[in-house]
Design a protein around this motif. Structure first.
Motif, PDB file in Angstrom:
ATOM      1  N   UNK A  24       7.295  -1.434  -8.915  1.00  0.00           N
ATOM      2  CA  UNK A  24       6.150  -1.536  -8.021  1.00  0.00           C
ATOM      3  C   UNK A  24       6.076  -2.865  -7.305  1.00  0.00           C
ATOM      4  N   UNK A  25       6.586  -3.918  -7.922  1.00  0.00           N
ATOM      5  CA  UNK A  25       6.619  -5.232  -7.292  1.00  0.00           C
ATOM      6  C   UNK A  25       7.843  -5.390  -6.395  1.00  0.00           C
ATOM      7  N   UNK A  26       8.983  -4.870  -6.826  1.00  0.00           N
ATOM      8  CA  UNK A  26      10.241  -5.083  -6.113  1.00  0.00           C
ATOM      9  C   UNK A  26      10.263  -4.349  -4.776  1.00  0.00           C
ATOM     10  N   UNK A  55       2.010  -2.673 -10.796  1.00  0.00           N
ATOM     11  CA  UNK A  55       2.954  -3.676 -10.312  1.00  0.00           C
ATOM     12  C   UNK A  55       2.806  -3.950  -8.827  1.00  0.00           C
ATOM     13  N   UNK A  56       2.503  -2.914  -8.046  1.00  0.00           N
ATOM     14  CA  UNK A  56       2.357  -3.126  -6.602  1.00  0.00           C
ATOM     15  C   UNK A  56       1.149  -3.979  -6.269  1.00  0.00           C
ATOM     16  N   UNK A  57       0.096  -3.941  -7.110  1.00  0.00           N
ATOM     17  CA  UNK A  57      -1.098  -4.751  -6.832  1.00  0.00           C
ATOM     18  C   UNK A  57      -0.859  -6.240  -7.069  1.00  0.00           C
ATOM     19  N   UNK A  67       0.830  -1.207   0.000  1.00  0.00           N
ATOM     20  CA  UNK A  67       0.000   0.000   0.000  1.00  0.00           C
ATOM     21  C   UNK A  67       0.867   1.260   0.000  1.00  0.00           C
ATOM     22  N   UNK A  68       2.026   1.203   0.639  1.00  0.00           N
ATOM     23  CA  UNK A  68       2.944   2.333   0.594  1.00  0.00           C
ATOM     24  C   UNK A  68       3.368   2.633  -0.845  1.00  0.00           C
ATOM     25  N   UNK A  69       3.740   1.600  -1.587  1.00  0.00           N
ATOM     26  CA  UNK A  69       4.133   1.800  -2.988  1.00  0.00           C
ATOM     27  C   UNK A  69       2.962   2.292  -3.818  1.00  0.00           C
ATOM     28  N   UNK A  70       1.782   1.733  -3.584  1.00  0.00           N
ATOM     29  CA  UNK A  70       0.590   2.130  -4.340  1.00  0.00           C
ATOM     30  C   UNK A  70       0.233   3.589  -4.064  1.00  0.00           C
TER      31      UNK A  70
END
Length: 456
Positions: A372-374, A318-320, A194-197
């Motif tokens: 976003x994933x990393x 990517x974060x999702x 959620x921080x990245x999003x």
């Protein structure tokens, strides 16, 4: 008879933004159904299935709001700063000098701020972040022709603080309010992505605020973002001071030094993790320095203001993916290895193959989707290996080699002209391949303390 040359300015299609929005919405909407069918015990899984304690979700909401506010502040100067340099007629050589000052401050001062944060308290350091932005906002409003090196120095230190302080504060606070290790791990995993999003969404919002406040009248609107930044910084200081808790237990310098030597410097797994973090930080910095020159090379034209939110939207997408992966039977190191390799291949293609703008934007978007994933995956690994009391120092020191490398290539490119833009991108690709190798070696280091929540 004159010849009329038609110019074409490239811009992303509106369907791209629609795709990113609906893809993110679909992944978030379908995840609870996937979790209910595939999770071994839904009562202990993440997201909304937990019997949360009353303070845990309240703090998470409070933290994410403050983190979004800090992201808007950070992004406002990123978007507005470049425009301000052009408005005041700053030359390219002076711009390179300002960048060197910023990365030099991040290297020689910012690398130590994480250690200071662990000693004086994480929330105090977050408060310093807002104070630095307040100083810059007031400075730009008061000074008729602001001294950019002073502002750049303060903003570089603020960015260094932003890279570690909010994450370490969230981890420490969740440890205080959550007593069950499994519950604590799940809610932290949720907080990380959620921080990245929210950060990506806030950066897009900062662009909207900057464009709206500047408007069409440059003479009157040039100082408006400074006013907005000052008000946002005051709001952040007020929110943090209102809920300030000064009773946090901290370590003495002697105990901290001994613990840091044993648990950080003496653990080769931490070195591997730090190397991967440094390589990622270096590649991100190189990307944001060169993404615009790469797109408009050879006289091509593009609406960079529309491409920028497209890249951040890809990072949101990517974060999702993160909550799907951590609930599947996949190792965190395997996911990171694959993501780093994909990023390295994308940058390798960009460095050595001439592409059209549409292809470049697609590659840039995939690169940011991997970011976003990393980012939450690395935060998850830090929670596995790094003691909470030493987390800030580990993160800030791990970024020192990256800042030193950025200083070196900026001097070689900006002053001596000994390397090309493609060489800088190639260096970033090599660094990402190194990060993938670090994750592969980290996986082979033996049994990993997935349930060992470090407390000294």
């Amino acid at each position: 008879m004159g010849i009329v040359i038609e110019t074409f300015i490239w811009e992303p299609s509106s369907s791209v933004f629609i795709f990113i929005f609906f893809s993110s919405f679909l992944l978030l909407s379908l995840f609870p159904f996937y979790l209910s069918k595939h999770a071994p015990t839904t009562k202990s899984s993440s997201l909304s299935d937990h019997p949360f304690s009353s303070s845990s979700p309240r703090f998470q909401l409070y933290f994410l709001l403050l983190y979004s506010l800090a992201s808007v502040l950070d992004g406002l100067w990123l978007v507005y700063g470049e425009f301000e340099l052009v408005y005041y007629g700053i030359s390219k050589e002076d711009t390179v000098t300002f960048m060197l000052i910023g990365f030099g401050a991040a290297l020689f001062v910012g690398s130590l701020l994480g250690l200071v944060s662990d000693l004086i308290g994480r929330k105090k350091t977050c408060l310093v972040f807002f104070i630095l932005h307040l100083i810059v906002g007031i400075w730009k409003m008061v000074a008729p022709s602001p001294s950019f090196w002073v502002a750049n120095l303060c903003l570089s230190l603020a960015t260094s603080i932003f890279s570690f302080s909010f994450e370490t504060w969230a981890v420490v606070e969740h440890d205080k309010v959550d007593s069950k290790p499994g519950h604590r791990q799940d809610i932290l995993n949720e907080t990380f992505w959620l921080m990245t999003f929210f950060e990506s969404a806030s950066l897009i919002g900062s662009q909207v605020i900057g464009n709206w406040m500047v408007g069409g009248n440059l003479e009157k609107g040039i100082g408006s973002p400074s006013i907005a930044a000052t008000l946002l910084a005051i709001l952040g200081i007020a929110c943090m001071s209102r809920h300030y808790d000064g009773t946090t237990k901290i370590m003495t310098f002697k105990d901290y030094r001994m613990s840091f030597s044993v648990y950080i410097l003496g653990d080769r797994r931490i070195w591997l993790l730090a190397c991967a973090q440094a390589c990622l930080h270096f590649s991100i910095a190189v990307f944001w320095i060169l993404w615009a020159p790469t797109l408009v090379a050879d006289g091509r034209e593009a609406f960079l203001g529309l491409i920028y939110p497209c890249l951040l939207g890809a990072r949101m997408l990517g974060s999702t993916v993160f909550p799907w992966l951590i609930n599947a039977s996949l190792r965190t190191e395997d996911c990171l290895t694959c993501a780093f390799v994909v990023q390295a291949l994308l940058l390798s293609i960009i460095a050595y193959d001439y592409e059209e703008i549409g292809v470049l934007v697609t590659q840039f978007s995939l690169y940011h989707a991997c970011i976003g994933l990393i980012l939450p995956l690395l935060a998850r690994l830090r929670t596995m290996y790094v003691p909470n009391e030493l987390r800030g120092g580990m993160i800030s020191l791990s970024l020192a080699p990256a800042n030193a490398a950025i200083l070196f290539i900026l001097m070689q490119r900006g002053y001596y002209r000994t390397i090309e833009n493609s060489t800088m991108i190639a260096f970033a690709a090599v660094g990402l391949f190194m990060a993938a190798g670090c994750m592969y070696v980290l996986k082979r280091c033996g049994k990993q303390p997935y349930q060992n929540w470090h407390k000294l």
